[in-house]
Design a protein around this motif. Structure first.
Motif, PDB file in Angstrom:
ATOM      1  N   ALA A 139       0.951  -1.218  -0.031  1.00 36.40           N
ATOM      2  CA  ALA A 139       0.047   0.032  -0.055  1.00 36.40           C
ATOM      3  C   ALA A 139       0.821   1.200   0.038  1.00 36.40           C
ATOM      4  N   CYS A 140       0.842   2.116  -0.954  1.00 35.83           N
ATOM      5  CA  CYS A 140       1.742   3.254  -1.161  1.00 35.83           C
ATOM      6  C   CYS A 140       0.831   4.435  -0.996  1.00 35.83           C
ATOM      7  N   THR A 141       1.247   5.414  -0.435  1.00 35.91           N
ATOM      8  CA  THR A 141       0.892   7.026  -0.112  1.00 35.91           C
ATOM      9  C   THR A 141       1.820   8.054  -0.770  1.00 35.91           C
ATOM     10  N   ALA A 142       1.771   9.262  -1.003  1.00 43.47           N
ATOM     11  CA  ALA A 142       2.523  10.239  -1.382  1.00 43.47           C
ATOM     12  C   ALA A 142       2.355  11.504  -0.492  1.00 43.47           C
ATOM     13  N   ALA A 143       3.458  11.881  -0.120  1.00 43.00           N
ATOM     14  CA  ALA A 143       3.500  13.069   0.874  1.00 43.00           C
ATOM     15  C   ALA A 143       4.321  14.390  -0.023  1.00 43.00           C
ATOM     16  N   LEU A 144       3.189  15.114  -0.159  1.00 44.73           N
ATOM     17  CA  LEU A 144       3.901  16.579  -0.854  1.00 44.73           C
ATOM     18  C   LEU A 144       3.937  17.761  -0.084  1.00 44.73           C
ATOM     19  N   THR A 145       2.856  17.905   0.615  1.00 45.64           N
ATOM     20  CA  THR A 145       2.556  19.063   1.464  1.00 45.64           C
ATOM     21  C   THR A 145       3.589  19.422   2.395  1.00 45.64           C
ATOM     22  N   ASP A 146       4.380  20.454   2.305  1.00 47.91           N
ATOM     23  CA  ASP A 146       5.437  20.989   3.257  1.00 47.91           C
ATOM     24  C   ASP A 146       4.486  21.820   4.216  1.00 47.91           C
ATOM     25  N   THR A 147       5.095  22.005   5.372  1.00 51.07           N
ATOM     26  CA  THR A 147       4.422  22.924   6.265  1.00 51.07           C
ATOM     27  C   THR A 147       4.502  24.475   5.849  1.00 51.07           C
ATOM     28  N   LYS A 148       5.561  24.563   5.177  1.00 51.36           N
ATOM     29  CA  LYS A 148       5.483  26.000   4.309  1.00 51.36           C
ATOM     30  C   LYS A 148       5.670  27.173   5.250  1.00 51.36           C
ATOM     31  N   GLY A 149       5.737  27.286   6.471  1.00 56.59           N
ATOM     32  CA  GLY A 149       5.870  28.476   7.465  1.00 56.59           C
ATOM     33  C   GLY A 149       5.210  29.895   6.852  1.00 56.59           C
ATOM     34  N   ASP A 150       6.003  30.555   6.655  1.00 53.62           N
ATOM     35  CA  ASP A 150       5.393  32.106   6.232  1.00 53.62           C
ATOM     36  C   ASP A 150       5.399  31.971   4.819  1.00 53.62           C
ATOM     37  N   ARG A 151       4.188  32.113   4.374  1.00 56.85           N
ATOM     38  CA  ARG A 151       4.061  31.883   2.811  1.00 56.85           C
ATOM     39  C   ARG A 151       4.673  32.863   1.884  1.00 56.85           C
ATOM     40  N   LYS A 152       4.929  33.996   2.765  1.00 56.82           N
ATOM     41  CA  LYS A 152       5.509  35.047   1.976  1.00 56.82           C
ATOM     42  C   LYS A 152       6.991  34.740   1.744  1.00 56.82           C
ATOM     43  N   LYS A 153       7.873  33.928   2.483  1.00 58.97           N
ATOM     44  CA  LYS A 153       9.114  33.567   2.513  1.00 58.97           C
ATOM     45  C   LYS A 153       9.390  32.523   1.390  1.00 58.97           C
TER      46      LYS A 153
END
Ligand SMILES: Cc1cc2nc3c(=O)[nH]c(=O)nc-3n(C[C@H](O)[C@H](O)[C@H](O)COP(=O)(O)OP(=O)(O)OC[C@H]3O[C@@H](n4cnc5c(N)ncnc54)[C@H](O)[C@@H]3O)c2cc1C
Length: 469
Positions: A139-153
């Protein structure tokens, strides 16, 4: 190989995985984890029952799960969408293996293109893992979404907010960072880790794609905590609404200096390959998401129809009409996925959905999903958010009152009606709506794609010709 749900669960339980729920380290039988395991186990059971869900793979010379397969034809994609739709209907939650399928179908053409450009061996590395996945029915999953912090930086200004390389060694790389909102990652055999966005020159340390296996050290899974999860911990038989398969369960996956051998690194510091992986993944996931939403809408439609009957309202035309609209939304969303499969294209030997249609599937799917939740809430009345609990119904003193006051149609007992009510509460108040909106990227991401891909010029020309401009 095609394995049973039971075999998957047995294998999963052999992993020493660090999972946390509500501040405590938990195992695969924890009430917040078990429903995820049940849902994934069901994907195995359903594949066993339907030949279309277990195609023959030339790579390993045997039948494999449809969600571990590289699509070669429009029919392959259609079979995948049928599988997803049926899973969504039957589970009323995520099947959790769909992002894995998208990752496989993104890495296949992207690593091939990368090798053609640079003379590297990323594709062979990927195929070696894919063979293992297919042979063992992982069973496979995919992790893309980073926490991204301040989206302006930019990532360089806040490295910890993005998964990044902390050490490059002869035998592999060491990575740190975290991925957030990860559907079912804690109950998968293989987690693909892909980039969250494209990067600019100078940001190569974030331009990565790799796979994490159960033996990797330094990986922690922290479960989401929502009202539905709290209800699962509270227990009961049906109070939580979807007792077997649970909420759309996600987790944060933390990587604390995790070593990844080179054979499991599929993109390394390459900006073009990141763009390719992301594009293939996003299109694949948005299109599958349209078929998946159709299944969810089917489940909500079933619940709405039962609620009408349990309330004795099944013959009221204005309410029945809403069921017709719900069916229409489901079929339209599904039809977009099927159309995108039929009008897709070949990418390095893999069949990919039509890009415009896939993004349209996301937009139409989200709007349809919203509309259907509203219809369901309308049909159900206020009781999904005001009803007492199953514990009250089963209480020695209260029971006799509630048996009476919670009953409506003669055809349903109070308990049967309350089960339907709790299921509807689950649909309207769980993670589903936000999952539909943001899963596969927020609607804005699809709209940007549509603006970029749309052939406005030919449309303008047609109007100009029409008007003799
Ligand atoms: C239930 C659920 C399951 C999910 N499962 C997975 C999974 O399995 N794997 C995975 O990798 N991800 C998963 N996701 C994550 C999903 O892809 C993200 O939620 C989505 O990409 C949006 O990211 P975000 O939530 O961090 O929103 P944010 O980045 O915080 O954005 C919030 C809003 O602001 C907008 N926005 C952000 N930045 C900008 C900008 N610079 N300019 C204009 N608008 C901007 C976004 O479009 C969005 O509308 C899941 C999400 C949910 C809710």
């Amino acid at each position: 190989m095609i394995i049973s749900g039971e075999e998957y669960v047995k294998r999963l339980k052999s992993y020493d995985r660090e999972i946390y729920a509500k501040g405590e380290k938990v195992d695969f039988d924890h009430p917040n984890v078990k429903p995820v395991v049940n849902a994934i186990a069901y994907t195995y059971e359903l594949a066993k029952k339907n030949d279309a869900y277990k195609p023959y793979s030339d790579l390993v010379g045997e039948e494999v799960n449809r969600l571990n397969y590289v699509n070669k034809t429009p029919e392959d994609l259609i079979a995948r969408y049928d599988y997803q739709r049926e899973l969504s209907l039957r589970l009323a939650t995520c099947n959790y293996r769909c992002t894995g399928c998208d990752a496989i179908n993104a890495l296949y053409p992207a690593t091939k293109a990368l090798d053609e450009r640079l003379g590297t061996d990323y594709h062979q590395r990927f195929l070696s893992l894919l063979k293992e996945i297919q042979k063992n029915d992982y069973a496979c999953t995919a992790a893309l979404t980073d926490t991204k912090g301040d989206r302006k930086k930019r990532p360089k200004e806040q490295r910890e907010a993005y998964v990044h390389v902390v050490e490059k060694r002869d035998d592999g790389i060491v990575v740190s960072g975290a991925k957030i909102h990860q559907s079912g990652a804690l109950a998968a055999d293989v987690n693909f880790v892909l980039p969250t966005q494209t990067f600019k020159e100078g940001e190569e340390e974030f331009a990565l794609a790799f796979a994490v296996l159960p033996e990797d050290e330094g990986v922690m899974y922290v479960l989401q905590n929502t009202g539905v999860q709290a209800k699962f911990r509270e227990g009961g038989e049906f109070e939580m609404g979807n007792p077997k398969y649970g909420d759309r369960t996600t987790c944060m996956v933390i990587f604390d200096e995790v070593f990844i051998p080179w054979e499991r690194v599929f993109v390394f510091e390459d900006l073009k390959a990141v763009r390719d992986v992301l594009t293939y993944f996003a299109i694949s996931h948005r299109c599958a998401g349209a078929a998946c939403k159709a299944g969810f809408i089917d489940s909500m439609t079933g619940a709405a129809s039962l609620m009408l009957k349990a309330n004795g309202l099944e013959n009221v035309p204005i309410l029945r009409q809403k069921l017709g609209e719900m069916v229409g939304v489901s079929e339209a969303t599904y039809a977009i996925a099927i159309g995108a499969a039929a009008k897709g294209y070949d990418a390095k030997g893999s069949w990919q959905p039509n890009q415009l249609m896939a993004n349209a599937g996301k937009i139409v799917g989200v709007e349809g999903f919203n509309k259907v939740i509203m219809h369901l809430a309308d049909i159900a009345g206020g009781i999904p958010v005001t009803a007492p609990s199953e514990f009250d119904l089963k209480n020695e003193k209260l029971g006799k009152y509630l048996q009476n006051y919670l009953k409506a149609s003669e055809d349903f007992t109070a308990e049967e009606r309350l089960k339907i009510i709790k299921f509807i509460e689950f649909w309207v108040t769980s993670s589903h709506l936000l999952g539909a909106i943001h899963g596969g990227g927020s609607p804005a991401a699809s709209i940007i794609f549509l603006q970029y891909l749309a052939d406005l010029k030919s449309r303008e020309e047609a109007v100009k010709n029409n008007l003799d401009l």
